[in-house]
Enzyme design. Structure first.
Site, PDB file in Angstrom:
ATOM      1  CG  HIS A 497     128.422  -9.340   5.140  1.00 47.76           C
ATOM      2  ND1 HIS A 497     128.816  -8.143   4.593  1.00 47.76           N
ATOM      3  CD2 HIS A 497     128.193  -9.289   6.602  1.00 47.76           C
ATOM      4  CE1 HIS A 497     128.932  -7.289   5.556  1.00 47.76           C
ATOM      5  NE2 HIS A 497     128.597  -7.829   6.851  1.00 47.76           N
ATOM      6  CD  GLU A 498     126.405 -11.355   8.989  1.00 47.33           C
ATOM      7  OE1 GLU A 498     127.195 -11.387   9.753  1.00 47.33           O
ATOM      8  OE2 GLU A 498     125.712 -10.408   8.283  1.00 47.33           O
ATOM      9  CG  HIS A 501     131.014 -10.182  10.396  1.00 47.73           C
ATOM     10  ND1 HIS A 501     132.198  -8.993  10.407  1.00 47.73           N
ATOM     11  CD2 HIS A 501     130.255  -9.564   9.658  1.00 47.73           C
ATOM     12  CE1 HIS A 501     131.564  -7.997  10.073  1.00 47.73           C
ATOM     13  NE2 HIS A 501     130.376  -8.116   9.438  1.00 47.73           N
ATOM     14  CG  HIS A 504     137.936 -10.128  11.931  1.00 51.75           C
ATOM     15  ND1 HIS A 504     137.197  -8.865  11.947  1.00 51.75           N
ATOM     16  CD2 HIS A 504     139.094 -10.181  12.337  1.00 51.75           C
ATOM     17  CE1 HIS A 504     138.143  -8.063  12.261  1.00 51.75           C
ATOM     18  NE2 HIS A 504     139.377  -8.634  12.593  1.00 51.75           N
TER      19      HIS A 504
END
Length: 707
Positions: A497-498, A501, A504
């Site tokens: 998940h991290e 990010h 991104h």
């Protein structure tokens, strides 16, 4: 948001603002924050930065920005995009250098000096921000450019920056009267202090609790890995020969799941869910009430019905009604499932003949029992296959297969802790993309949860791409003795998940920093992170990293099959506890101006109205709901489930090709989502990738709620 541990990721937005002079400050010539960075890739020179450097760096940065703004407003030239909007965009560079390092360290590696500085900096930062956005001469120039936008022949990105800049002024009070602006300044000052105090109280409360176990029989049911970690924690605390459990997730969650001693489970659960609600110096009840009231007053000043209306205007949801529509639809589907889960657990308790009723501190324990009965699945069986270093290499390999990028460890680069690692990220052709830091383990100086942040955001200056420097910060299970860090499935998913990010931020390819990377609405920012979770346990990906830490054997297919089969178990609980917190957030932030709430009574009233069963608490109760009261997610916690509609629909695009690494689909996701930042409306970005609007059916299917 799947069946996660209670703490989740936080993304910390850096807000650039001010401070007062302190004695004992380092002179400018000796201040690394006031000199050009000479480190590799121009990362912050962490080893040279001391607390005394921050205040003069903030002051110099604020002074420089004010001088540049004065120069903008003093121009005789008519306002245009370059001399006003672009100039304003560039005005705070020096301040940003100090701010990114300071705010990231106060989250990931704080100390009493930094915490004291935070309390001084916060109100002055708010003042500095107000001095910019409430500057009538500056706003007049911004408004002139905005009013003539149709005739300026701007690029789409310039138009977007202009629109965002103008809205930032209006939403900060630029159109208010002088008296209203003074009221706004006072509110902002108080809000800044309260949010800092909330976070500091929570960190102190979390660190202040320990449960010492000195009887072997009280460890019954706990896996060896958990008891070994507790023994190591006790030794580190000077209590060798005992076992120490804390409120950090890696400690409290396994205890609640496996400990047979019900009284100790109750003690741990109540300590966790009563954080900052003990009527002492660290109590957050009054802070919660005051924050909700102040936010409502500020929204009313700006002409909004509520704080939620103010926030959501800039999000995909647009209105509280639209966000609540999704939340309530899912609540209706999930609550009966949660009730059935509770009934299943009660049957197990009844069979044990103890004449006990299921309580909240029993849920994790009996859910694990039911899971084992129904699926013969124990998540602890997977730990030996999830060595942290192997998971990291699997994540790198996944990113390489999707986007062609590579990761090379940087061993001679400054870090803020010795256990933090850094990697250079490059394109397949060797072109430098950026740097990523990774900080994995809990400590007293770090907030709970997991988050991604930036030390330098991507931008383009004079045709040259400014490479980003990002970081992911987690609180994973630590190594213990000769045993490496072995992650739980939840921790593996959080890592993916991290990292989503981080991609991104790293792959951003825009001109203006304000629009870069994760600078997108809250209910869109979780798409890149949550879609990465989908790859974590795909068979092709598991073969890349899920190897037994001792034998090197790949995780058995049968064990993976059991994990997949059990993945939708307990989804009633997972969905309900998340939705309860999301709806609590929306309820706090839809109160009208002048309303004062009593936090415990308000929370109970809202949960009773929803029909939340007593065996489940909101994922975050009011006094430790850091996302919304100290983490930038106010009226925005719903965004995880909103983005989950997007990420399930988006991953279906890969699955539909028959190849989860389909090059064309990955290229489209990179170019239409990851690279674009906030340069385009989120729904337009999504439709450019998917060629249609997202559909909720994939979310319902992934949670087992479709029926």
């Amino acid at each position: 948001m799947r069946a996660k541990n209670i703490s989740r990721n936080l993304i910390f937005a850096i807000s650039m603002t001010t401070a007062t002079t302190l004695s004992g400050q380092a002179p400018a010539a000796d201040n690394p924050l006031l000199q050009p960075y000479t480190t590799s890739f121009k990362v912050p020179p962490f080893t040279d930065i001391k607390p005394a450097h921050f205040m003069p760096a903030f002051e110099a940065g604020m002074q420089q920005q004010q001088e540049k703004i004065t120069a903008i407003t003093a121009q005789k030239s008519a306002p245009d995009f370059e001399n006003t909007i672009a100039a304003l965009e560039q005005s705070g560079k020096q301040l940003q250098l100090a701010g990114t390092v300071f705010f990231n360290l106060t989250s990931a590696n704080t100390n009493p000096e930094l915490e004291a500085l935070s309390r001084q900096i916060a109100p002055r930062m708010a003042q500095h921000s107000d001095d910019i956005y409430l500057n009538p001469n500056l706003f007049a120039r911004v408004k002139t450019v905005y009013d003539h936008r149709a005739t300026l022949k701007l690029t789409p990105e310039q138009y977007r920056l202009l629109e965002k800049t103008y809205k930032a002024f209006v939403r900060s009070g630029a159109k208010l009267s002088e008296a209203q602006q003074m009221q706004m300044r006072n509110i902002n000052k108080e809000l800044s202090l309260l949010t800092v105090k909330f976070g500091q109280n929570l960190l102190a409360e979390t660190n202040g609790f320990e449960m010492i176990v000195d009887k072997q029989e009280d460890l019954a049911g706990l896996p060896a890995s958990v008891t070994a970690a507790a023994a190591a924690s006790a030794k580190d605390a000077g209590k060798e020969g005992k076992w120490r459990f804390t409120l950090h997730n890696a400690s409290v969650m396994p205890f609640l799941q496996y400990a047979q001693n019900r009284a100790l489970r109750e003690k741990m659960y109540k300590a966790y869910t009563n954080r900052c609600n003990n009527n002492d110096a660290l109590d957050n009840k009054e802070i919660v009430s005051r924050l909700a009231t102040l936010r409502a007053e500020k929204a009313a000043l700006l002409g909004y019905a509520s704080h939620a209306d103010f926030v959501l205007e800039e999000n995909m949801a647009k209105t509280p009604a639209q966000a609540n529509e999704l939340l309530n639809k899912l609540w209706t589907a999930a609550l009966p499932v949660a009730k059935n889960e509770a009934a299943e657990m009660q049957k197990v308790m009844d069979r044990e003949g103890k004449n006990e009723q299921l309580e909240a501190w029993d849920w994790f324990y009996y859910a694990d029992k039911v899971r084992k009965e129904k699926y013969n699945y124990d998540a602890e069986e997977l730990r030996p296959y999830f060595k942290l270093e192997n998971v990291r290499e699997g994540i790198f390999a996944t990113a390489q297969k999707l986007y062609g990028i590579t990761f090379t460890q940087l061993k001679d680069i400054p870090v803020y802790r010795e256990d933090v690692t850094a990697y250079e990220v490059k394109e397949a052709n060797g072109q430098h993309i950026g740097v990523i830091y990774m900080d994995f383990f809990p400590r007293a100086s770090k907030r709970g949860g997991a988050w991604m942040t930036s030390y330098r955001k991507q931008a383009t200056e004079k045709g040259t791409r400014i490479a980003p420097v990002v970081s992911i910060v987690c609180n994973f299970t630590k190594p213990n003795g000769n045993q490496p860090a072995l992650l739980t499935p939840d921790e593996v998913e959080t890592f993916f998940h991290e990292f989503g990010h981080a991609l991104h931020g790293l792959l951003s390819n825009v001109r203006y920093e304000t629009l870069s990377g994760t600078s997108v609405p809250r209910d869109f920012v979780e798409l890149p992170s949550q879609i990465m979770e989908h790859w974590a346990f795909e068979p092709e990906v598991l073969k890349m990293y899920a190897k037994h830490y001792e034998t090197g054997e790949l995780v058995p297919d049968a064990l993976v099959a059991k994990m997949k089969e059990a993945s939708k178990f307990n989804q009633g609980f997972a969905t309900v506890e998340y939705l309860a917190a999301s709806l609590l957030d929306m309820n706090y932030h839809t109160i009208a101006a002048g309303t004062k709430v009593d936090a415990p009574a308000f929370e109970k009233q809202q949960m009773d109205k929803l029909g939340l069963i007593p065996q489940i608490a909101p994922r975050y109760k009011s006094t430790y709901f850091q996302h919304i009261f100290s983490g930038g997610y106010s009226a925005g916690y719903y965004s995880y489930i909103w983005s989950e509609v997007l990420d399930n629909d988006a991953f279906a695009a890969f699955k539909e090709t028959g190849n989860i690494f389909d090059p064309a689909t990955a290229r489209s996701f990179r170019t239409n989502v990851l690279e674009k930042g906030g340069t385009v409306e989120p729904m337009d970005l999504y439709k450019a990738f998917r060629l249609r609007a997202p559909e909720v059916k994939f979310l319902l299917k992934s949670r087992g709620l479709e029926n």
